[in-house]
Design a protein around this motif. Structure first.
Motif, PDB file in Angstrom:
ATOM      1  N   SER A 395       0.828  -1.200   0.000  1.00 36.20           N
ATOM      2  CA  SER A 395       0.000   0.000   0.000  1.00 36.20           C
ATOM      3  C   SER A 395       0.869   1.260   0.000  1.00 36.20           C
ATOM      4  O   SER A 395       0.589   2.216  -0.730  1.00 36.20           O
ATOM      5  CB  SER A 395      -0.926   0.003   1.224  1.00 36.20           C
ATOM      6  OG  SER A 395      -1.765  -1.128   1.212  1.00 36.20           O
ATOM      7  N   SER A 396       1.910   1.258   0.817  1.00 40.61           N
ATOM      8  CA  SER A 396       2.808   2.418   0.874  1.00 40.61           C
ATOM      9  C   SER A 396       3.459   2.679  -0.471  1.00 40.61           C
ATOM     10  O   SER A 396       3.619   3.836  -0.887  1.00 40.61           O
ATOM     11  CB  SER A 396       3.877   2.190   1.946  1.00 40.61           C
ATOM     12  OG  SER A 396       3.285   2.021   3.216  1.00 40.61           O
ATOM     13  N   PHE A 397       3.829   1.595  -1.161  1.00 45.74           N
ATOM     14  CA  PHE A 397       4.477   1.745  -2.466  1.00 45.74           C
ATOM     15  C   PHE A 397       3.541   2.421  -3.468  1.00 45.74           C
ATOM     16  O   PHE A 397       3.925   3.383  -4.148  1.00 45.74           O
ATOM     17  CB  PHE A 397       4.905   0.364  -2.982  1.00 45.74           C
ATOM     18  CG  PHE A 397       5.384   0.381  -4.408  1.00 45.74           C
ATOM     19  CD1 PHE A 397       6.629   0.877  -4.734  1.00 45.74           C
ATOM     20  CD2 PHE A 397       4.565  -0.099  -5.431  1.00 45.74           C
ATOM     21  CE1 PHE A 397       7.069   0.901  -6.044  1.00 45.74           C
ATOM     22  CE2 PHE A 397       4.999  -0.082  -6.745  1.00 45.74           C
ATOM     23  CZ  PHE A 397       6.258   0.419  -7.039  1.00 45.74           C
ATOM     24  N   TYR A 398       2.290   1.934  -3.557  1.00 47.26           N
ATOM     25  CA  TYR A 398       1.359   2.491  -4.538  1.00 47.26           C
ATOM     26  C   TYR A 398       0.947   3.922  -4.175  1.00 47.26           C
ATOM     27  O   TYR A 398       0.770   4.774  -5.049  1.00 47.26           O
ATOM     28  CB  TYR A 398       0.129   1.599  -4.654  1.00 47.26           C
ATOM     29  CG  TYR A 398       0.383   0.331  -5.426  1.00 47.26           C
ATOM     30  CD1 TYR A 398       0.762   0.377  -6.769  1.00 47.26           C
ATOM     31  CD2 TYR A 398       0.288  -0.912  -4.822  1.00 47.26           C
ATOM     32  CE1 TYR A 398       1.025  -0.784  -7.487  1.00 47.26           C
ATOM     33  CE2 TYR A 398       0.545  -2.076  -5.516  1.00 47.26           C
ATOM     34  CZ  TYR A 398       0.919  -2.001  -6.852  1.00 47.26           C
ATOM     35  OH  TYR A 398       1.182  -3.150  -7.551  1.00 47.26           O
ATOM     36  N   ILE A 399       0.782   4.200  -2.876  1.00 42.45           N
ATOM     37  CA  ILE A 399       0.439   5.567  -2.467  1.00 42.45           C
ATOM     38  C   ILE A 399       1.565   6.522  -2.835  1.00 42.45           C
ATOM     39  O   ILE A 399       1.343   7.610  -3.384  1.00 42.45           O
ATOM     40  CB  ILE A 399       0.161   5.606  -0.956  1.00 42.45           C
ATOM     41  CG1 ILE A 399      -1.133   4.853  -0.633  1.00 42.45           C
ATOM     42  CG2 ILE A 399       0.073   7.055  -0.454  1.00 42.45           C
ATOM     43  CD1 ILE A 399      -1.401   4.681   0.846  1.00 42.45           C
ATOM     44  N   GLY A 400       2.810   6.113  -2.540  1.00 41.03           N
ATOM     45  CA  GLY A 400       3.955   6.955  -2.883  1.00 41.03           C
ATOM     46  C   GLY A 400       4.076   7.172  -4.377  1.00 41.03           C
ATOM     47  O   GLY A 400       4.387   8.278  -4.837  1.00 41.03           O
ATOM     48  N   MET A 401       3.812   6.117  -5.161  1.00 45.81           N
ATOM     49  CA  MET A 401       3.904   6.236  -6.609  1.00 45.81           C
ATOM     50  C   MET A 401       2.834   7.202  -7.135  1.00 45.81           C
ATOM     51  O   MET A 401       3.107   8.043  -8.010  1.00 45.81           O
ATOM     52  CB  MET A 401       3.733   4.864  -7.266  1.00 45.81           C
ATOM     53  CG  MET A 401       3.950   4.866  -8.774  1.00 45.81           C
ATOM     54  SD  MET A 401       3.923   3.204  -9.467  1.00 45.81           S
ATOM     55  CE  MET A 401       2.217   2.752  -9.144  1.00 45.81           C
ATOM     56  N   GLY A 402       1.608   7.115  -6.589  1.00 47.47           N
ATOM     57  CA  GLY A 402       0.543   8.010  -7.039  1.00 47.47           C
ATOM     58  C   GLY A 402       0.818   9.461  -6.693  1.00 47.47           C
ATOM     59  O   GLY A 402       0.634  10.367  -7.528  1.00 47.47           O
ATOM     60  N   VAL A 403       1.287   9.714  -5.473  1.00 46.20           N
ATOM     61  CA  VAL A 403       1.602  11.083  -5.060  1.00 46.20           C
ATOM     62  C   VAL A 403       2.725  11.659  -5.906  1.00 46.20           C
ATOM     63  O   VAL A 403       2.681  12.818  -6.349  1.00 46.20           O
ATOM     64  CB  VAL A 403       1.969  11.114  -3.561  1.00 46.20           C
ATOM     65  CG1 VAL A 403       2.518  12.481  -3.174  1.00 46.20           C
ATOM     66  CG2 VAL A 403       0.756  10.757  -2.702  1.00 46.20           C
ATOM     67  N   GLY A 404       3.754  10.825  -6.155  1.00 45.57           N
ATOM     68  CA  GLY A 404       4.879  11.288  -6.966  1.00 45.57           C
ATOM     69  C   GLY A 404       4.464  11.637  -8.384  1.00 45.57           C
ATOM     70  O   GLY A 404       4.897  12.655  -8.945  1.00 45.57           O
ATOM     71  N   PHE A 405       3.606  10.801  -8.991  1.00 47.36           N
ATOM     72  CA  PHE A 405       3.148  11.072 -10.351  1.00 47.36           C
ATOM     73  C   PHE A 405       2.342  12.367 -10.414  1.00 47.36           C
ATOM     74  O   PHE A 405       2.545  13.206 -11.297  1.00 47.36           O
ATOM     75  CB  PHE A 405       2.296   9.906 -10.857  1.00 47.36           C
ATOM     76  CG  PHE A 405       1.680  10.150 -12.199  1.00 47.36           C
ATOM     77  CD1 PHE A 405       2.429  10.025 -13.359  1.00 47.36           C
ATOM     78  CD2 PHE A 405       0.341  10.530 -12.316  1.00 47.36           C
ATOM     79  CE1 PHE A 405       1.868  10.253 -14.605  1.00 47.36           C
ATOM     80  CE2 PHE A 405      -0.231  10.763 -13.549  1.00 47.36           C
ATOM     81  CZ  PHE A 405       0.543  10.619 -14.699  1.00 47.36           C
ATOM     82  N   ALA A 406       1.407  12.525  -9.457  1.00 47.58           N
ATOM     83  CA  ALA A 406       0.565  13.725  -9.453  1.00 47.58           C
ATOM     84  C   ALA A 406       1.404  14.984  -9.261  1.00 47.58           C
ATOM     85  O   ALA A 406       1.210  16.001  -9.950  1.00 47.58           O
ATOM     86  CB  ALA A 406      -0.494  13.615  -8.360  1.00 47.58           C
TER      87      ALA A 406
END
Length: 457
Positions: A395-406
Motif C-alpha cells: 500500500s505504501s508503495f502504490y500511495i507513494g507512486m501516485g503522489v509522486g506522479f501527481a
C-alpha cells in the motif's frame, strides 16, 4: 553509324531484364561487403595462429622439473598401489605425463595431484613438501588404514584445494591446517574417527569457501560457529553435538555468503534462530532429523534465493509463516513429522508440493493435505503478521507512486502554463519531433517500396 548504334542499343536492352541495374548494384555491394568482412577476419586470424604456433614452440621443450619428479617417486615408494594406477610413474618418463599429475606448462612444475578413488594405501610421504607449486591435492576415496592426517600439510602454503574425504584417516585434525590461508576447499568428511580439541585454528582459513567436516567429532568445541568468521560457499557438518543455547551462532557476520547449510542428523536442540533469515545468499537449508523446537522463523520468506528447505523430523510447532509463499525459486520443501498447526498458506509454490511433504503434523490443514480447515482454524490465519506487513508495504508503495506522479505532472503543467517562453519552446519541440517522425517514416516507406518494385521486376 548513329543508326547502327541505336539498333545495337535496342537489341541490348531487349536482351537484358528491366531490373538488371538493381541486381548489378546489389551484387556489387554484396561483393564489397564480403571483401571487407574477409579482411576483418583475416588479420586477427593470422595474428592468433602466429601467436599459437609461437607459444606451442616455446613450451614444447619444457619438461618436468627434476626435483618434483624425485618427490613424486618418493611418494610412490611409501604408497601401496593395488590397482597399479601409478604404473606410469617411472624415472624414465616425463612426470608431467604421469597419470594424476598436472604441470604448469611454462615452467614444468607440478601444480595438481589427483589420485582420488585409486585404492591407494600406506603412508603419505613428507616429500610432498618439495612440490613448491602444488595447489591442488586430492587423495579422497582411498584407504590409509586409519593413519593420522600429516601435520606437514599445514606447511604447503600454496594449497587452494585439499580433499581427504572417505580416505580412512583418523585421529586429531591437526591445528597446522589453519596455516593454509590460501585454501578455498577443504573436505575431511566421511572419516568416522576424526575429532578436534578446538577449532580456533580455523580462523586462519581466510579464503575458505567450502568446508566439509561430515562425521567428525566436534562436541568438545562449544563455540565453533563464532570461530568461523569467514565467508563460505558450502558448509557441511554432520553427526556433531553443539553447545548450549546462546553459544550457537552469529549468522549475519560469520556466514552471510553461505549458499548451502547441511546440519541434518545431528543432536541439535533449541529453536531455529531468527537471524538465519539474514543469510540472503542461502540456496539449500537442511536441518532435518534433529530435536529443534519452537517456530519456523517468521521472516524466512526474505531468503529469496532458497531452492531447497528440509526441516522434517523435528519438534517444530506453530503455523507455517505466510512469508514462505514468497519463496518463488523453491523446488524442494519438506516439513513432515513436526508439530505444525493451522492452515498451509496459499500460494502456487506451497500447493505444488506433494502432501507427503506435510504429513506427520496432525493440526495442519489445507491444500494439498486432504484435511480441510475449520472456521476456527481459518480465522487464526486470517490476519498473520507477515501478511499485514506485506500489505502495508504494498500500500505504501502504490500511495507513494501516485503522489509522486501527481506532483510531477502538475509541476510540469504549472511551469508551462505560467512561463510563456517555456510553453512556446515545448510546443516547438513537440512539432519538430512530430515532423521528424513523419519525414523519417515516409523516407523508410519509399525505400521499402522501391526495393519491393525492384525485386518484383
Amino acid at each position: 553509324m548513329a543508326a547502327s548504334f541505336a539498333i545495337h542499343s535496342r537489341h541490348t536492352s531487349a536482351a537484358l531484364p528491366s531490373n538488371f541495374p538493381c541486381f548489378v548494384t546489389m551484387a556489387a555491394s554484396f561483393a564489397t561487403l564480403l571483401h571487407v568482412l574477409f579482411l576483418v577476419w583475416l588479420l586477427p586470424a593470422t595474428f592468433s595462429l602466429s601467436f599459437f604456433f609461437f607459444k606451442a614452440e616455446s613450451i614444447s621443450n619444457v619438461s618436468c622439473y627434476e626435483k618434483d619428479k624425485q618427490a613424486l617417486l618418493t611418494l610412490k615408494r611409501g604408497l601401496t598401489d593395488h590397482e597399479h594406477v601409478l604404473s606410469s610413474w617411472s624415472d624414465h618418463k616425463d612426470c608431467c605425463i604421469w597419470d594424476g599429475v598436472l604441470c604448469d606448462k611454462k615452467i614444468g612444475r607440478v601444480t595438481e595431484l589427483n589420485l582420488n578413488y585409486s585404492r591407494l594405501g600406506g603412508e603419505i610421504s613428507g616429500s610432498l613438501l618439495q612440490l613448491e607449486h602444488l595447489n591442488y591435492l586430492d587423495l579422497s576415496g582411498n584407504d590409509f588404514n586409519c593413519t593420522p592426517i600429516p601435520t606437514f600439510l599445514g606447511s604447503m602454503y600454496n594449497l587452494t584445494h585439499l580433499d581427504l574425504s572417505s580416505a580412512n584417516v583418523c585421529g586429531l585434525i591437526p591445528h597446522q591446517l589453519g596455516n593454509l590461508s590460501s585454501l578455498r576447499y577443504l573436505s575431511l568428511g566421511n572419516n568416522s574417527d576424526l575429532y578436534v580439541d578446538n577449532l580456533r585454528w580455523m580462523s586462519g582459513l581466510s579464503a575458505i569457501q567450502h568446508l566439509d567436516l561430515n562425521s567428525a567429532d566436534l562436541h568438545i568445541e562449544v563455540d565453533w560457529l563464532q570461530i568461523m568468521s569467514f565467508d563460505m560457499y558450502a558448509f557441511y557438518v554432520q553427526n556433531v553435538q553443539l553447545g548450549p543455547k546462546g553459544n550457537e551462532m552469529e549468522y549475519k557476520e560469520n556466514l552471510k555468503l553461505v549458499r548451502l547449510i547441511d546440519l541434518s542428523s545431528n543432536n541439535l536442540s533449541g529453536s531455529i534462530p531468527a537471524e538465519i533469515s539474514n543469510l540472503s545468499e542461502l540456496r539449500f537449508l537442511n536441518l532435518s532429523r534433529n530435536h529443534l523446537m519452537g517456530k519456523i522463523p517468521e521472516k524466512i520468506g526474505s531468503m529469496k534465493e532458497l531452492e531447497s528447505v528440509d526441516l522434517s523430523r523435528n519438534h517444530l510447532s506453530g503455523e507455517i509463516p505466510p512469508s514462505m509463499s514468497n519463496l518463488t525459486f523453491l523446488s524442494l520443501l519438506d516439513l513432515s513429522y513436526n508439530n505444525l498447526s493451522g492452515r498451509i498458506p496459499s500460494s502456487t509454490q506451497l500447493q505444488s508440493f506433494d502432501a507427503l511433504r506435510y504429513i506427520g503434523n496432525p493440526q495442519l490443514c489445507g491444500d494439498p493435505l486432504p484435511k480441510s480447515c475449520t472456521i476456527e482454524e481459518q480465522s487464526l490465519n486470517r490476519s498473520p503478521t507477515g501478511s499485514v506487513e506485506d500489505d502495508s508495504k504494498t500500500s505504501s508503495f502504490y500511495i507513494g507512486m501516485g503522489v509522486g506522479f501527481a506532483t510531477g505532472f502538475w509541476a510540469i503543467c504549472g511551469a508551462l502554463f505560467f512561463n510563456r517562453t517555456w510553453r512556446h519552446a515545448y510546443f516547438r519541440f513537440a512539432d519538430e519531433i512530430k515532423d521528424w517522425i513523419y519525414v523519417t517514416t515516409m523516407i523508410k516507406m519509399n525505400l521499402l517500396e522501391k526495393l519491393r518494385v525492384c525485386l518484383n521486376k
